[in-house]
Design an enzyme around this catalytic site. Structure first.
Site, short mmCIF file in Angstrom:
data_model
loop_
_atom_site.label_atom_id
_atom_site.label_comp_id
_atom_site.label_asym_id
_atom_site.label_seq_id
_atom_site.Cartn_x
_atom_site.Cartn_y
_atom_site.Cartn_z
N LYS A 39 41.28 15.28 28.03
CA LYS A 39 41.54 13.84 28.13
C LYS A 39 41.49 13.15 26.77
CE LYS A 39 40.55 10.10 31.29
NZ LYS A 39 41.94 9.73 31.22
N GLY A 44 34.92 15.63 22.72
CA GLY A 44 35.42 16.96 22.33
C GLY A 44 36.90 16.94 22.00
N CYS A 45 37.67 16.20 22.77
CA CYS A 45 39.12 16.13 22.56
C CYS A 45 39.46 15.37 21.27
CB CYS A 45 39.80 15.49 23.77
SG CYS A 45 39.51 16.44 25.28
N THR A 46 38.67 14.36 20.97
CA THR A 46 38.85 13.61 19.73
C THR A 46 38.56 14.51 18.53
OG1 THR A 46 38.34 11.51 20.82
CG2 THR A 46 38.07 11.59 18.41
N ALA A 49 41.40 17.08 18.16
CA ALA A 49 42.61 16.45 17.63
C ALA A 49 42.47 16.18 16.13
CB ALA A 49 42.91 15.16 18.39
#
Length: 161
Positions: A39, A44-46, A49
């Site tokens: 998401k 974690g995704c930030t 990325a």
């Protein structure tokens, strides 16, 4: 159709930020990195990325196109890209077609409830559209460096051939 390592990718078409269409053949002649993440705007995704962003020039130099894939919509992706100044495009797989094709939709337990979520995974496709590497259920620290190393090894193999 499911994906298989050392086989060509099945046919697919997806919309990405920047008005780009990504297909199984759109990047022939170029290595493609597809990283699936749960998401936009989650910790974690930030981090993941930003790590791909920080190594992006190295991926380009090694001949690779990088795409992030999640179930978020285009508006969410556009905002996420802008906020983090991501130099690569994000694919909006709102119907989960790519997620199912790559087998990254998993049952997870969140706050004691069963939910369907995306397992953080990365796939490496060579210049001929063949899936060469897959990383599933991965942890973010050190992962981007590992993918970059694999991209560089593909390039070395190509030179040796």
């Amino acid at each position: 159709m499911a994906i298989v390592v050392n086989k060509p990718l099945p046919e697919f078409e997806a919309n990405a930020t920047g008005g780009i269409k990504v297909t199984n053949t759109s990047h022939h002649g170029q290595v493609m990195v597809l990283y699936f993440y749960p998401k936009d705007n989650t910790p974690g995704c930030t981090t993941e990325a930003m790590q791909f962003r920080d190594k992006y020039k190295d991926f380009v130099k090694a001949g690779a196109a990088v795409f992030g894939v999640s179930r978020d919509n285009m508006k969410s992706h556009d905002e996420f890209r802008e906020k983090l100044e991501l130099p690569f495009e994000l694919i909006a797989d709102t119907e989960e077609k790519m997620c199912h094709m790559f087998g990254v939709v998993k049952n997870k337990i969140m706050y004691g409830k069963k939910v369907k979520g995306i397992e953080r995974s990365t796939f490496l496709i060579n210049e001929d559209g063949i899936l060469t590497h897959e990383w599933r259920g991965l942890k973010v620290p050190g992962h981007v460096e590992e993918v970059l190393k694999a991209v560089k090894s593909l390039k070395a193999l190509k030179k040796a051939a």
